[in-house]
Each structure stands twice: as structure tokens, then as C-alpha cells.
Design a protein around this motif. Structure first.
Motif, PDB file in Angstrom:
ATOM      1  N   MET A  63       7.809   2.253  -5.825  1.00  0.00           N
ATOM      2  CA  MET A  63       6.876   3.854  -5.502  1.00  0.00           C
ATOM      3  C   MET A  63       5.561   3.495  -4.517  1.00  0.00           C
ATOM      4  N   LEU A  64       4.917   2.808  -4.918  1.00  0.00           N
ATOM      5  CA  LEU A  64       3.255   2.656  -4.412  1.00  0.00           C
ATOM      6  C   LEU A  64       3.637   2.192  -2.793  1.00  0.00           C
ATOM      7  N   HIS A  65       4.726   1.344  -2.702  1.00  0.00           N
ATOM      8  CA  HIS A  65       5.262   0.998  -0.855  1.00  0.00           C
ATOM      9  C   HIS A  65       5.989   2.558  -0.307  1.00  0.00           C
ATOM     10  N   ILE A  66       6.910   3.036  -0.824  1.00  0.00           N
ATOM     11  CA  ILE A  66       7.505   4.463  -0.156  1.00  0.00           C
ATOM     12  C   ILE A  66       5.787   5.747  -0.143  1.00  0.00           C
ATOM     13  N   GLN A  67       4.966   5.656  -1.062  1.00  0.00           N
ATOM     14  CA  GLN A  67       3.529   6.793  -0.478  1.00  0.00           C
ATOM     15  C   GLN A  67       3.463   5.768  -0.043  1.00  0.00           C
ATOM     16  N   ARG A  68       2.869   4.928   0.551  1.00  0.00           N
ATOM     17  CA  ARG A  68       1.762   4.365   1.259  1.00  0.00           C
ATOM     18  C   ARG A  68       2.188   4.297   2.444  1.00  0.00           C
ATOM     19  N   ARG A  69       3.917   4.181   3.035  1.00  0.00           N
ATOM     20  CA  ARG A  69       4.906   4.050   3.946  1.00  0.00           C
ATOM     21  C   ARG A  69       4.164   5.931   4.661  1.00  0.00           C
ATOM     22  N   PHE A  70       4.241   6.462   3.965  1.00  0.00           N
ATOM     23  CA  PHE A  70       4.727   7.829   3.789  1.00  0.00           C
ATOM     24  C   PHE A  70       3.671   8.472   4.095  1.00  0.00           C
ATOM     25  N   ALA A  71       2.461   8.148   3.413  1.00  0.00           N
ATOM     26  CA  ALA A  71       0.954   8.641   4.093  1.00  0.00           C
ATOM     27  C   ALA A  71       0.339   7.782   5.519  1.00  0.00           C
TER      28      ALA A  71
END
Length: 277
Positions: A63-71
Motif C-alpha cells: 500500500m505504501l509503495h502504491i501511494q509513493r508511486r502515485f505521489a
């Protein structure tokens, strides 16, 4: 587990106990790009056990990885100077979200599935309006979330009719509070999809239709230990409607099964409306 700077697209691997296996998809209409969920474990993970802890660690990191790539969307550096590469388009984000969804579903553990799927659905509705729409990926992702939520609400797989792991005839896997959260997310997502699709400007896969016919398996090697998850082939010609782009029916069916389940349980109040009860 640290996210390797030189491999931003593959931050974590799912625990072996919950790695999805290739499954034969349930037949769907070619005009309905709904991907099938992988078959879950026979039994839920042991509460407080090592396998449950491993899944929680994996899901949190994913989840964190997805959020960071989205950011960092639009930041397409190769990762040499940044720890993650931003998403180029919605298809990349949808691939990561589907991979996480599959692993969560395979766990067969409702106490983890419900909260993580709620978080994933919230993340999806946050990401969707930030990219030009890619209808196939959009409706595949939302179709899988729809089947997952509806199955948890019914305590039975709505596609196959099989009871979910660890359930009995009268099992209730979703609390009233969670139903309300699902209901709110469903309403928000449906409005979001209508708005996004109304803008037009659709982006499609770079792969040719011939390539898709030759290779019906979606390659998820980077995400799930090289195991492909089979998805139905789309007949784009069948979806083209006179004077339209052909996706209207899919827009109307976003979270359709979940809406039906919530309607049966919560008084048939239309999604997005507030009941006086």
C-alpha cells in the motif's frame, strides 16, 4: 523489508502462503471486462500467527509503495536518484492495485480482507481522477473489487457460489460499520467514474489486439512470483455503440453486485441517498 532503489516496481513479494495461483476465469460477457479473483486458501490464516503477520507486513508495504508511486506520478526517472518511479498512467497503478487485491483475497481471512479492501478501494477512487481514463484497466479493477466486496457481504463467492473460507451458512463477515463504509465508497466511486468517463480522452494499451489474442494471460511476473492470472479477452467491436464510445454499460455497472447486496441488507436505499432510519 526495505524497498530497493534499483527495483521500484517490485518492492515486496507476497508470502508463499498467500501467493495467488493461476485460475480459470468465470465466464463473463465480452462487453464486461471483469477480472476473476484467484482461488483463496481453504482456511483463514491463524489469528496472530506468523503467516498473518507476514501478510500484514506485505500488504502495508505494498500500500505504501502504491501511494509513493502515485505521489510521484509523472516522475519517470529510472530510480537511480529516487527510491520509486512515479506512475506513467493508470494502467501501471491498476496493475499494482490488482496484484495486492489478489494476494489479500487469497489469504481467505475476512478479518484482514475487509479493512485492506476498504483501504484499496479508497486509494483507487483517489487515483482514478488523476489520470486520463483507461477503461479496460479501470473496469477490470473495479469489477474485481465489486466481486470481492459482494462475496464478503454474502459470505459466499458470488461468481462460483462457493462458501468463503471459515464460513458457515449464517456467517456474517462484515460489520454494520464496515457496510456503511463500503456503501459510502461505492457511491463516491460511481460518481467519480461517471465524471472521469464523461471527460473522454481515453488511453488504451500499447499492445495490439493481435498480441492480446495470442497471449490471453496477463503477465504479472514482477508482482506475483511469475504466476500469470488469466483474464477474459475483450471484444472491442461488440462494445462500440452507435454514437458512443461503448463503455456506457460498464459505467452503469460499477459496483453493481455490491449495490445489490447492500440493498438487501440495508433497506434498498439507493446508493448516495441518506435514509431517515
Amino acid at each position: 523489508m526495505d524497498i530497493a532503489p534499483d527495483a521500484p516496481a517490485d518492492p515486496v513479494q507476497p508470502p508463499p502462503a498467500v501467493s495467488p495461483v493461476a485460475t480459470s476465469p468465470v465466464a463473463h460477457s465480452k462487453s464486461s471486462p471483469r477480472g476473476s479473483l484467484p482461488h483463496p486458501r481453504l482456511h483463514p490464516l491463524k489469528l496472530g500467527g506468523a503467516k498473518e503477520s507476514a501478510l500484514i507486513q506485505y500488504a502495508d508495504q505494498a500500500m505504501l509503495h502504491i501511494q509513493r508511486r502515485f505521489a510521484k506520478r509523472g516522475n519517470l526517472e529510472d530510480g537511480s536518484q529516487t527510491d520509486v518511479v512515479g506512475y506513467h498512467d493508470f494502467a501501471e497503478a491498476a496493475t499494482d492495485m490488482e496484484s495486492l487485491l489478489d494476494v489479500i483475497w487469497v489469504s481467505g481471512t475476512a478479518s484482514l480482507q475487509v479493512p485492506y479492501l476498504l483501504s484499496l478501494a479508497l486509494l483507487a477512487v483517489t487515483i482514478i481522477p488523476k489520470f486520463p481514463p483507461m477503461p479496460r484497466q479501470l473496469f477490470e479493477l473495479l469489477g474485481k473489487l465489486d466481486v470481492a466486496f459482494a462475496s464478503l457481504l454474502r459470505a459466499r463467492n458470488v461468481e462460483t457460489g462457493e462458501p468463503l473460507p471459515g464460513t458457515s451458512e449464517h456467517s456474517r463477515l462484515v460489520t454494520t460499520t464496515e457496510k456503511v463504509r463500503i456503501r459510502n465508497l461505492v457511491g463516491r466511486t460511481r460518481l467519480c467514474v461517471v465524471s472521469v468517463m464523461d471527460l473522454g480522452g481515453y488511453e488504451e494499451d500499447e499492445e495490439s489486439e493481435d498480441d492480446e489474442r495470442d497471449d490471453p494471460l496477463t503477465d504479472t511476473d514482477d508482482k506475483l512470483d511469475g504466476i500469470g492470472i488469466e483474464k477474459p479477452e475483450l471484444d472491442l467491436e461488440a462494445m462500440v455503440e452507435s454514437g458512443g464510445h461503448g463503455w456506457e454499460m460498464n459505467v452503469a455497472e460499477v459496483y453493481k453486485i455490491t449495490v445489490e447486496e447492500l440493498g438487501d441488507m440495508m433497506g434498498d436505499t439507493p446508493v448516495g441517498m441518506i435514509s431517515d432510519d
